[in-house]
Structures are given as structure tokens and as C-alpha cells.
Scaffold this active site. Structure first.
Site, short mmCIF file in Angstrom:
data_model
loop_
_atom_site.label_atom_id
_atom_site.label_comp_id
_atom_site.label_asym_id
_atom_site.label_seq_id
_atom_site.Cartn_x
_atom_site.Cartn_y
_atom_site.Cartn_z
N LYS A 79 -11.00 -9.85 13.12
CA LYS A 79 -10.70 -8.41 13.15
C LYS A 79 -10.96 -7.77 11.79
O LYS A 79 -11.64 -6.76 11.69
CB LYS A 79 -9.23 -8.20 13.54
CG LYS A 79 -8.72 -6.79 13.24
CD LYS A 79 -7.29 -6.65 13.65
CE LYS A 79 -6.31 -6.00 12.74
NZ LYS A 79 -6.56 -5.56 11.44
N ASN A 80 -10.43 -8.38 10.73
CA ASN A 80 -10.53 -7.71 9.43
C ASN A 80 -11.96 -7.73 8.87
O ASN A 80 -12.24 -7.04 7.90
CB ASN A 80 -9.55 -8.33 8.42
CG ASN A 80 -8.12 -7.90 8.73
OD1 ASN A 80 -7.90 -7.03 9.57
ND2 ASN A 80 -7.15 -8.51 8.06
N CYS A 97 -0.57 -0.41 10.45
CA CYS A 97 0.79 -0.94 10.57
C CYS A 97 1.65 -0.48 9.40
O CYS A 97 1.18 -0.41 8.27
CB CYS A 97 0.74 -2.47 10.59
SG CYS A 97 0.10 -3.16 12.11
N ARG A 139 1.29 1.31 1.28
CA ARG A 139 -0.16 1.28 1.51
C ARG A 139 -0.92 2.42 0.84
O ARG A 139 -1.65 3.19 1.50
CB ARG A 139 -0.46 1.22 3.03
CG ARG A 139 0.30 0.12 3.74
CD ARG A 139 -0.28 -0.22 5.07
NE ARG A 139 -1.35 -1.21 4.98
CZ ARG A 139 -1.90 -1.81 6.02
NH1 ARG A 139 -1.50 -1.54 7.24
NH2 ARG A 139 -2.86 -2.68 5.85
N ASP A 183 -0.57 -12.22 6.19
CA ASP A 183 -0.72 -11.97 7.63
C ASP A 183 -0.28 -13.15 8.49
O ASP A 183 -0.25 -13.03 9.72
CB ASP A 183 -2.18 -11.62 7.96
CG ASP A 183 -2.55 -10.22 7.49
OD1 ASP A 183 -1.66 -9.49 7.04
OD2 ASP A 183 -3.74 -9.88 7.56
N ARG A 217 -3.97 -5.00 19.13
CA ARG A 217 -4.89 -4.55 18.07
C ARG A 217 -5.59 -5.72 17.39
O ARG A 217 -6.66 -5.56 16.82
CB ARG A 217 -4.11 -3.78 17.00
CG ARG A 217 -3.62 -2.44 17.48
CD ARG A 217 -2.93 -1.70 16.39
NE ARG A 217 -3.76 -1.68 15.20
CZ ARG A 217 -3.38 -1.22 14.03
NH1 ARG A 217 -2.17 -0.72 13.90
NH2 ARG A 217 -4.18 -1.23 13.01
C1 UD1 Z 1 -5.95 -6.03 4.20
C2 UD1 Z 1 -5.82 -6.50 5.62
C3 UD1 Z 1 -4.35 -6.81 5.93
C4 UD1 Z 1 -3.78 -7.79 4.91
C5 UD1 Z 1 -4.05 -7.31 3.49
C6 UD1 Z 1 -3.63 -8.32 2.44
C7 UD1 Z 1 -7.61 -5.31 6.70
C8 UD1 Z 1 -8.01 -4.23 7.66
N1 UD1 Z 1 -6.29 -5.45 6.50
O1 UD1 Z 1 -5.21 -4.81 4.11
O2 UD1 Z 1 -4.30 -7.38 7.24
O3 UD1 Z 1 -2.37 -7.89 5.09
O4 UD1 Z 1 -5.45 -7.04 3.31
O5 UD1 Z 1 -4.27 -9.53 2.66
O6 UD1 Z 1 -8.44 -6.02 6.18
N2 UD1 Z 1 -2.73 -1.46 -3.00
C9 UD1 Z 1 -2.53 -0.48 -3.94
N3 UD1 Z 1 -3.49 0.47 -4.09
C10 UD1 Z 1 -4.63 0.50 -3.35
C11 UD1 Z 1 -4.84 -0.53 -2.40
C12 UD1 Z 1 -3.87 -1.52 -2.24
O7 UD1 Z 1 -1.50 -0.46 -4.62
O8 UD1 Z 1 -5.47 1.39 -3.54
C13 UD1 Z 1 -1.69 -2.52 -2.81
C14 UD1 Z 1 -1.05 -2.43 -1.42
O9 UD1 Z 1 0.00 -1.48 -1.40
C15 UD1 Z 1 -0.56 -3.86 -1.23
C16 UD1 Z 1 -1.64 -4.69 -1.93
O10 UD1 Z 1 -2.32 -3.79 -2.82
O11 UD1 Z 1 0.66 -4.05 -1.86
C17 UD1 Z 1 -2.64 -5.32 -0.99
O12 UD1 Z 1 -3.38 -4.34 -0.33
P1 UD1 Z 1 -4.87 -4.57 0.18
O13 UD1 Z 1 -5.37 -5.88 -0.26
O14 UD1 Z 1 -5.64 -3.35 -0.16
O15 UD1 Z 1 -4.64 -4.60 1.74
P2 UD1 Z 1 -5.46 -3.85 2.87
O16 UD1 Z 1 -6.90 -3.84 2.54
O17 UD1 Z 1 -4.79 -2.57 3.23
#
Ligand code: UD1
Length: 415
Positions: A22-23, A116, A121, A304, A396
Site C-alpha cells: 500500500k505505502n 489515520c 502529522r 505500523d 484501506r
Molecule cells: C508513512 C506511512 C505510515 C508510517 C510512517 C512511519 C505512508 C502512506 N504512510 O507515513 O504508514 O506509519 O510512514 O513509518 O507511507 N513529521 C514531521 N514533519 C513532517 C513530516 C513528518 O514532524 O513534515 C513527523 C511525523 O509527525 C511523525 C514522523 O515525522 O512523527 C514520521 O512521519 P513520516 O515518516 O513522514 O510518516 P508518513 O509519511 O506520514
């Protein structure tokens, strides 16, 4: 809203195949609009997140053909239109259209993404990277306009190795002028798969899978064939399920290396595993040892899979702990597990699970995708009937979950 009903206690056996990730696919589909010809993608899982992305493509006048696990995307006649809340709020990955549309048109109008509710986020790292490449950003409530006359390669340091920011910045930089380097990039296998996809179209990306990704901008991206990697989180979920309820479940079509941190943890718990090149055979042990788990960026233990593992830890003989270091709101599943009889304590970012406990089926609520998956595992372990409300979250991320679990002996239905 769907509900999943499970009658627990069945011993599971046979083979269960893992679908495409999915990701990975949720990054590949928005990335496909960067192609100047047609894109052919295989091993695409049938998930509601994929349907929602296809809806966005249709809205952008992109031609899409799909048949089983094959998806053909032809973006030649597409139009750049604002992606507002009705589309963007349905899934987190809608934000990959930021990087892709910025790269293709130098102009994006988009609302903040949904997804979610597992933490605040923020997307500050994505926006900081776009700005470093030369974009300006105008924010108006939940809507934003990101634009650039020209994107120019540069060095970008990510304060945190964010998966989403790494992918979005690869997309933004792929056609930028000159060289971009993303330092402290995330290393997840999905990032490698998306970089490979872009390279298959003629992009020049190296270093994906390390914390330093280099992107030499190119002007044209050509037709390609690409395969989505197996979903390591679905694979991990099935392996945990086998560890809980099977006398020999074969989980097939996976890349064992991608879930090494999980299989090592299961070995520590005493779970018998036979690891093949693309399969894992797993059985329940006589007794489970308690373990301490800390979620980390890849290759650390995946956040996850934390909620799924929690359901297994209920069976362990002693106290286990989980430290959640990625998301601040990811223990909601434990309160639902407690309704089924689990003994838990949550202290900030650490949770304790006191085992062994016998779970008893009841009505519970999936509060997010992986919380829901954890409750499916709990329902299969528990005696009696479990009703999981809000099951749309689960759909999802898990293709044909009811059919796949029924095939290995579970009594489960979707209502
Ligand atoms: C992706 C995955 C999700 C997984 C996560 C961590 C997808 C669609 N989703 O989510 O299933 O749980 O990686 O492995 O691929 N953060 C910031 N600023 C930003 C971006 C992130 O502070 O601009 C923080 C977030 O709040 C969180 C951490 O970084 O605490 C990890 O986020 P990130 O790796 O970006 O996760 P996603 O890409 O949203």
C-alpha cells in the site's frame, strides 16, 4: 461503515499470500503523472486508498485502465486542477500530488491531507523542501498554493527521516534543474521501490535506501513497466497471526529481509519460524516470552506493526513493553484490547502489557488502520464473537482480508 465479525479460537493453517505494498503504490500512482508517455504497473493491491487515488486521477483527466492487479496510467491529456478537501481528506497520500504537480506544472492548489489519526502529522518538512527547491507557498486555512517559475536542485537536510517528505521531495526534484541531495532521507523499502519506478521512466536517482539520496534532474520521463513490492506490513500482520493461532501457516510472496526486526522479536518471544527466500512458515509456541519493543525508522521495528504485535503480547508469560517513538497517538487499540480482557497500562509514549491473559470476544472499535488489524488478530485469538466496528479503516490497507483469512480457516465476515 462496515463491521467485521469474527468467531475466534480456530487454528489457522495453509498458505496466505501477501499483496502489493500500500505505502508504495500510493506514492507510485501520483508519481505516474510525471510520465510523458504511458505507465504500466503490476502487483497493484485492490484497496480503498488506491480507488481514492484513481478518483483523483479521473478528476485530473488522466486516463486510467485497471484489471485485477494491473494498472495503466496515461497522463498525456491531463489538466492541472485544484485538489480540494473532498479528494485530499480521504487519504494521507493525496499529498504526493504536491510534489508531482509542482514538478510537472510549477503550480499546485491543494487542501491538507487526511489519513489515520495517529498523531499531529505535520507536513512542515515537505514544505521546507519545496521552498528550498525554489517554490513559494501561500496558505489559506486548510488550502495552499505551491508554485515555482523554475525548480532548481539544491541540498535539503530533513530534521527527521520522514517517509512522506523523502518521497514528495524526490517527486519535486525529479525534473528540477541540476542536482538535488536529500540528506537524512528515510530508508524504507517503499522509497527504494518508488525511486526505482522513477528511474525506470528515465529519472536519475541514486542512493535510495540510504540516508543520502541524489537526484539529477531530467527533462523527459518515458513509458515504463513497474512492479509494486510486497507489502511488508501485511506480511508482518500475517506472520503475527500465525504466531498466535497456527500450527504451521505459510505466508507467501514476501521479502523476509523487510520484516527482519519483527522476525527477530518473534524469535525472542520463542515463536518457531522457518524463513525461506520469499516465504515464512510460522507456528505458535507452547509458551511466549515477554519482550520490550521500541518503534523506530526502518530498519528498526515498524510503527505500523506495533499495534498488531500488541495483540500477541497479551499471550506472553510476563510483562512486555512498547515504546512508540514515531506517532504520539498510537495506543488507542490497547483500550479496545482491554475491553476484551487485556491488562494494560499506558504511560505517555510507553505501554505495558501484562500477560498471559485470555481474551474474550466483545464489541470493539477500529480507531485507525493498524489498530483495526491488531483487533482482527485479537478477535481470532479470543474465545467467542468479536464485532469490530469502523472496519473501513482495515479495508484501506488489507486487500481481500476476509477472503484471505477465511481461506486459512478463520470464521470471519464483513457486514
Ligand atoms: C508513512 C506511512 C505510515 C508510517 C510512517 C512511519 C505512508 C502512506 N504512510 O507515513 O504508514 O506509519 O510512514 O513509518 O507511507 N513529521 C514531521 N514533519 C513532517 C513530516 C513528518 O514532524 O513534515 C513527523 C511525523 O509527525 C511523525 C514522523 O515525522 O512523527 C514520521 O512521519 P513520516 O515518516 O513522514 O510518516 P508518513 O509519511 O506520514
Amino acid at each position: 461503515m462496515h463491521t467485521i465479525n469474527i468467531k475466534g479460537g480456530n487454528i489457522l493453517s495453509g498458505e496466505i499470500p501477501v499483496s502489493g505494498a500500500k505505502n508504495s503504490v500510493v506514492g507510485i500512482i501520483p508519481a505516474a503523472i510525471l510520465c510523458d508517455e504511458d505507465v504500466n504497473i503490476y502487483n497493484v493491491p485492490q484497496l480503498s486508498d488506491v480507488d481514492n487515488l484513481i478518483e483523483i486521477l479521473n478528476y485530473l483527466n488522466v486516463q486510467v485502465e485497471s484489471k485485477e492487479d494491473y494498472l495503466r496510467i496515461v497522463p498525456n491529456s491531463m489538466t492541472n486542477r485544484p485538489i480540494h478537501g473532498e479528494f485530499s481528506r480521504k487519504l494521507r497520500a493525496s499529498y504526493y500530488f504536491m510534489g508531482a504537480l509542482l514538478s510537472k506544472y510549477g503550480h499546485v492548489e491543494i487542501s491538507l491531507p487526511g489519513g489515520c489519526v495517529i498523531g499531529a502529522r505535520p507536513i512542515d518538512l515537505h514544505l521546507k523542501g519545496f521552498k528550498a527547491l525554489g517554490a513559494t507557498i501561500t496558505e489559506d486555512g486548510d488550502n495552499m498554493i505551491i508554485e515555482a517559475n523554475e525548480l532548481v536542485g539544491t541540498n535539503i537536510y530533513l530534521d527527521f527521516a520522514s517517509v512522506g517528505a523523502t518521497i514528495n521531495l524526490m517527486l519535486a526534484a525529479v525534473k528540477a534543474k541540476g542536482k538535488t541531495i536529500i540528506e537524512n532521507a528515510a530508508k524504507e523499502p517503499e522509497i527504494v521501490n518508488i525511486a526505482t519506478f522513477l528511474n525506470n521512466m528515465g529519472a536519475r536517482i541514486s542512493g535510495a535506501g540510504t540516508n543520502r539520496i541524489k537526484i539529477e534532474g531530467v527533462e523527459y520521463l518515458h513509458s515504463c513497466f513497474h512492479e509494486v513490492i510486497p507489502d511488508r506490513i501485511e506480511a508482518g500482520t500475517f506472520v503475527i497471526l500465525g504466531a498466535a493461532m497456527s500450527n504451521g501457516l505459510k505466508v507467501t510472496n514476501l521479502i523476509p529481509e523487510h520484516i527482519y526486526s519483527l522476525t527477530e522479536k518473534l524469535r525472542e518471544m520463542g515463536v518457531p519460524l522457518e524463513i525461506g527466500p520469499d516465504y515464512i512458515i510460522v507456528s505458535k509456541p507452547e509458551k511466549y516470552n515477554p519482550v520490550d519493543v521500541q518503534t523506530l525508522i526502518y530498519p528498526g521495528f515498524a510503527t505500523d506493526l506495533q499495534q498488531e504485535l500488541a495483540s500477541l503480547l497479551v499471550l506472553a508469560d510476563g510483562t512486555s513493553s512498547i515504546d512508540e517513538t514515531i506517532w504520539e497517538n498510537r495506543f488507542q487499540n490497547l483500550y479496545e484490547l482491554a475491553k476484551m480482557g487485556a491488562r494494560i497500562k499506558v504511560e505517555g509514549e510507553r505501554a505495558y502489557i501484562y500477560g498471559p491473559t485470555k481474551l474474550v470476544g466483545t464489541t470493539v472499535m477500529a480507531t485507525d488502520l493498524r489498530a483495526g488489524a491488531g483487533l482482527v488478530i485479537a478477535g481470532l485469538i479470543a474465545s467467542g464473537n468479536t464485532e469490530i466496528q469502523n472496519a473501513d479503516y482495515i479495508l484501506r490497507g488489507y486487500e481481500n482480508i476476509v477472503e484471505k483469512l477465511s481461506n486459512i480457516g478463520a470464521t470471519i465476515e464483513l457486514i
